[in-house]
Write an enzyme that holds these catalytic residues in place. Structure first.
Site, mmCIF file in Angstrom:
data_model
loop_
_atom_site.group_PDB
_atom_site.id
_atom_site.type_symbol
_atom_site.label_atom_id
_atom_site.label_comp_id
_atom_site.label_asym_id
_atom_site.label_seq_id
_atom_site.Cartn_x
_atom_site.Cartn_y
_atom_site.Cartn_z
ATOM 1 C CG ASP A 237 -2.050 0.901 1.107
ATOM 2 O OD1 ASP A 237 -2.858 0.450 1.170
ATOM 3 O OD2 ASP A 237 -1.753 2.235 1.159
ATOM 4 C CG ASN B 127 -11.728 -0.363 4.247
ATOM 5 O OD1 ASN B 127 -12.152 -0.678 5.517
ATOM 6 N ND2 ASN B 127 -10.582 0.445 4.036
ATOM 7 N N GLY C 236 -15.560 3.042 4.176
ATOM 8 C CA GLY C 236 -13.967 3.820 4.063
ATOM 9 C C GLY C 236 -13.236 3.314 2.762
ATOM 10 C CD GLN C 237 -14.782 -0.287 -2.361
ATOM 11 O OE1 GLN C 237 -15.791 -0.236 -2.080
ATOM 12 N NE2 GLN C 237 -14.087 -1.058 -3.184
ATOM 13 C CG HIS D 279 -8.674 -2.976 -1.912
ATOM 14 N ND1 HIS D 279 -9.526 -2.359 -2.722
ATOM 15 C CD2 HIS D 279 -8.361 -2.352 -0.967
ATOM 16 C CE1 HIS D 279 -9.666 -1.275 -2.223
ATOM 17 N NE2 HIS D 279 -9.043 -0.981 -1.034
ATOM 18 C CG LEU D 280 -9.182 -9.493 0.601
ATOM 19 C CD1 LEU D 280 -9.370 -9.425 -0.575
ATOM 20 C CD2 LEU D 280 -8.709 -11.021 1.294
ATOM 21 C CG HIS D 281 -6.820 -2.892 3.488
ATOM 22 N ND1 HIS D 281 -5.745 -1.865 3.306
ATOM 23 C CD2 HIS D 281 -7.934 -2.661 2.762
ATOM 24 C CE1 HIS D 281 -6.632 -0.792 2.581
ATOM 25 N NE2 HIS D 281 -7.950 -1.253 2.041
HETATM 26 P P1 DGP Z 1 -9.487 1.652 0.647
HETATM 27 O O1 DGP Z 1 -9.753 2.786 1.259
HETATM 28 O O2 DGP Z 1 -10.001 0.468 1.290
HETATM 29 O O3 DGP Z 1 -10.337 1.687 -0.935
HETATM 30 O O4 DGP Z 1 -8.026 1.455 0.351
HETATM 31 C C1 DGP Z 1 -7.279 1.834 -0.910
HETATM 32 C C2 DGP Z 1 -5.977 1.934 -0.494
HETATM 33 O O5 DGP Z 1 -5.116 1.838 -1.640
HETATM 34 C C3 DGP Z 1 -5.351 2.834 0.288
HETATM 35 O O6 DGP Z 1 -4.906 2.523 1.351
HETATM 36 C C4 DGP Z 1 -4.196 3.910 -0.480
HETATM 37 C C5 DGP Z 1 -3.895 2.350 -1.614
HETATM 38 N N1 DGP Z 1 -3.720 2.933 -2.978
HETATM 39 C C6 DGP Z 1 -4.593 3.876 -3.637
HETATM 40 N N2 DGP Z 1 -3.820 4.201 -4.895
HETATM 41 C C7 DGP Z 1 -2.550 3.188 -4.852
HETATM 42 C C8 DGP Z 1 -1.547 3.261 -5.642
HETATM 43 O O7 DGP Z 1 -1.491 3.769 -6.835
HETATM 44 N N3 DGP Z 1 -0.537 2.241 -5.293
HETATM 45 C C9 DGP Z 1 -0.382 1.488 -4.154
HETATM 46 N N4 DGP Z 1 0.449 0.893 -4.147
HETATM 47 N N5 DGP Z 1 -1.575 1.947 -3.424
HETATM 48 C C10 DGP Z 1 -2.601 2.984 -3.599
#
Ligand code: DGP
Length: 114
Positions: free
Chosen positions: A30, A87, A93-94, A100-102
């Site tokens: 992330d 999320n 909070g999406q 995606h899974l964190h």
């Molecule tokens: P969510 O809030 O659950 O939709 O999480 C989206 C996550 O994606 C957030 O923690 C930041 C990450 N993210 C967004 N854009 C990018 C990207 O271009 N590259 C990477 N590595 N992460 C990203």
């Protein structure tokens, strides 16, 4: 989907630190980490959110969770523990509308989440 950043990462059009990939999924760090280890596991095919899981093969989530579990094991998180978060939608909070899974680990997590 043309404008989806995670589709661009999955296809290699946009750079990310890919830790694992196969024909169904990709895992990368992330860009805004919320824990010492913060990895995103995504399906390569575009699915907007958990709300649209019905469009996917029944085996997909099993594969994504197994990938999370394998990463947690290989990164040394299995013994100390970790958190997996999906999320979903605005209240969830999406911010990126590609499922995606964190995988979060490397520190103690609080409950309830904020
Ligand atoms: P969510 O809030 O659950 O939709 O999480 C989206 C996550 O994606 C957030 O923690 C930041 C990450 N993210 C967004 N854009 C990018 C990207 O271009 N590259 C990477 N590595 N992460 C990203």
């Amino acid at each position: 989907m043309n404008s989806c950043i995670f589709c661009a990462i999955a296809s290699g059009q946009t750079g990310a630190e890919i830790l694992f990939e196969d024909e169904q999924c990709a895992a990368f760090r992330d860009m805004n980490p919320q824990a010492p280890t913060h990895i995103l596991v995504i399906p390569k095919r575009h699915i907007s959110s958990l709300n649209d899981l019905g469009q996917a093969p029944h085996t997909l989530m099993h594969h994504l969770f197994l990938t999370v579990q394998n990463l947690a094991e290989s990164l040394g998180l299995s013994r100390t523990g970790y958190r997996v978060v999906i999320n979903t939608g605005a209240d969830g909070g999406q911010t990126v509308f590609h499922l995606h899974l964190h995988l979060l680990g490397g520190r103690s997590m609080q409950w309830p989440p904020g």
